[in-house]
Design an enzyme around this catalytic site. Structure first.
Site, PDB file in Angstrom:
ATOM      1  N   LYS A 159      -7.123 -19.319 -51.483  1.00  0.00           N
ATOM      2  CA  LYS A 159      -8.287 -18.774 -50.773  1.00  0.00           C
ATOM      3  C   LYS A 159      -8.268 -17.264 -51.023  1.00  0.00           C
ATOM      4  O   LYS A 159      -7.892 -16.468 -50.169  1.00  0.00           O
ATOM      5  CB  LYS A 159      -8.221 -19.131 -49.287  1.00  0.00           C
ATOM      6  CG  LYS A 159      -9.569 -19.068 -48.609  1.00  0.00           C
ATOM      7  CD  LYS A 159      -9.550 -19.751 -47.267  1.00  0.00           C
ATOM      8  CE  LYS A 159     -10.748 -19.363 -46.425  1.00  0.00           C
ATOM      9  NZ  LYS A 159     -12.052 -19.704 -47.002  1.00  0.00           N
TER      10      LYS A 159
HETATM   11  N1  PMP Z   1     -14.317 -24.572 -49.970  1.00  0.00           N
HETATM   12  C1  PMP Z   1     -14.441 -23.238 -49.899  1.00  0.00           C
HETATM   13  C2  PMP Z   1     -14.767 -22.473 -51.124  1.00  0.00           C
HETATM   14  C3  PMP Z   1     -14.259 -22.577 -48.660  1.00  0.00           C
HETATM   15  O1  PMP Z   1     -14.385 -21.250 -48.584  1.00  0.00           O
HETATM   16  C4  PMP Z   1     -13.971 -23.344 -47.508  1.00  0.00           C
HETATM   17  C5  PMP Z   1     -13.816 -22.660 -46.176  1.00  0.00           C
HETATM   18  N2  PMP Z   1     -12.500 -22.238 -45.975  1.00  0.00           N
HETATM   19  C6  PMP Z   1     -13.851 -24.736 -47.630  1.00  0.00           C
HETATM   20  C7  PMP Z   1     -14.032 -25.312 -48.885  1.00  0.00           C
HETATM   21  C8  PMP Z   1     -13.505 -25.587 -46.451  1.00  0.00           C
HETATM   22  O2  PMP Z   1     -12.155 -25.388 -46.086  1.00  0.00           O
HETATM   23  P1  PMP Z   1     -11.650 -25.536 -44.593  1.00  0.00           P
HETATM   24  O3  PMP Z   1     -12.045 -26.888 -44.148  1.00  0.00           O
HETATM   25  O4  PMP Z   1     -10.183 -25.381 -44.668  1.00  0.00           O
HETATM   26  O5  PMP Z   1     -12.313 -24.473 -43.795  1.00  0.00           O
END
Ligand code: PMP
Length: 308
Positions: A159
């Site tokens: 991330k």
């Molecule tokens: N894909 C991307 C590119 C994101 O930024 C997010 C948000 N964090 C998600 C998927 C979903 O991840 P999560 O369920 O951990 O928030």
């Protein structure tokens, strides 16, 4: 969403006043995206605020640091405690939590290793206008003309701030074209994800989502929704998804810490199924929210109470 300041931000080991958590304009991360972050949520539960998926999010933060070689100067346990402390001291019943690890001020040039690694954790309310309407009627989605990063370009599983240049292009294009969100394909043309959401389709009664190999962020909500589906007896499939399956799906939804479980009403203006939220989407939403809000027994151990 416009920011609504809270009293404190955890900044390099201590709580400081919100306005005091500042950086210099020559901070390395501002120039070269040398930062990783998390998005976490605390939900209001009958036992007070509780953080959903705290251990998984802290683990992903440390994984992101490893992937981009950012030596975070704290242990996972310290970051976990700092998250809880920040939510508690800011007095939230519910909030969004944003841990950030970045290369700070000291040297300039792409090679980052002379710059200190700094850590901040901010918490604030995330209020979505028309949430009820959105979660019932869903969002319109357009397939982007951009592609998600090829596997050997940028690490989608981290991330990492740099990945969000791609995400921002995707969501800006989608909104310019009149859609609520964008959906981006991977470099081979298979379905990848939204700008900040994972995507799910219901096909023949089974729940499909792209595999981690399709340049997605391995979402924590994705993991939880796959578990909820199995709990509900819905078969799950993690396989490459050709674009045309978007147009033949019976149901579709996005997942994410911000998106939670948001139904998708149409892809490229083609209605998904009947165009209304489908029964599988609805049961997954209900079960997910019951668990997140502590209204169902926390059988999977997803919640960490904020108050000790
Ligand atoms: N894909 C991307 C590119 C994101 O930024 C997010 C948000 N964090 C998600 C998927 C979903 O991840 P999560 O369920 O951990 O928030």
């Amino acid at each position: 969403m416009k920011l609504n300041p809270s009293p404190y931000i955890w900044f390099n080991g201590e709580l400081v006043a919100w306005e005091k958590a500042q950086v210099h304009v020559l901070t390395h991360a501002l120039h070269y995206a040398s930062s990783v972050f998390e998005g976490i949520r605390a939900y209001p539960t009958p036992r007070g605020p509780a953080v959903l998926g705290l251990d998984e999010h802290v683990e992903r933060l440390f994984d992101s640091c490893r992937i981009v070689h950012l030596p975070i100067p704290y242990t996972p346990a310290r970051i976990r405690d700092a998250v809880l402390e920040t939510v508690r001291e800011n007095g939230h019943d519910a909030c969004y939590i944003r841990p950030l690890v970045y290369r700070g001020y000291g040297a300039l040039g792409v090679w980052p290793e002379e710059n200190p690694v700094e850590v901040a954790i901010a918490t604030f309310p995330w209020v979505k206008p028309n949430e009820r309407e959105l979660y019932e009627n869903g969002i319109t989605v357009g397939v982007s003309s951009w592609r998600r990063m090829a596997p050997d370009t940028l690490p989608a599983m981290a991330k990492s701030a740099g990945n969000y240049v791609n995400s921002a292009l995707v969501v800006m294009e989608a909104k310019r074209h009149g859609y609520g969100e964008g959906l981006v394909l991977d470099v081979d043309g298979y379905v990848s994800e939204g700008s900040g959401q994972n995507v799910f389709l219901v096909h023949d009664g089974r729940l499909w989502t792209p595999p981690v190999g399709s340049s997605i962020l391995a979402g924590i909500t994705r993991r939880y929704v796959l578990q909820v589906a199995r709990d509900l007896g819905v078969e799950t499939v993690e396989q490459r998804i050709p674009r045309e399956m978007l147009y033949t799906a019976d149901e579709a939804f996005f997942t994410g810490t911000v998106a939670e479980v948001t139904p998708i009403r149409s892809f490229d203006a083609v209605p998904v199924g009947s165009g209304a939220r489908g029964p599988i989407t609805r049961s997954i939403q209900e079960r997910f929210f019951a668990l997140a809000r502590g209204q169902a027994v926390d059988v999977h151990g997803w919640l960490t109470p904020v108050r000790v």
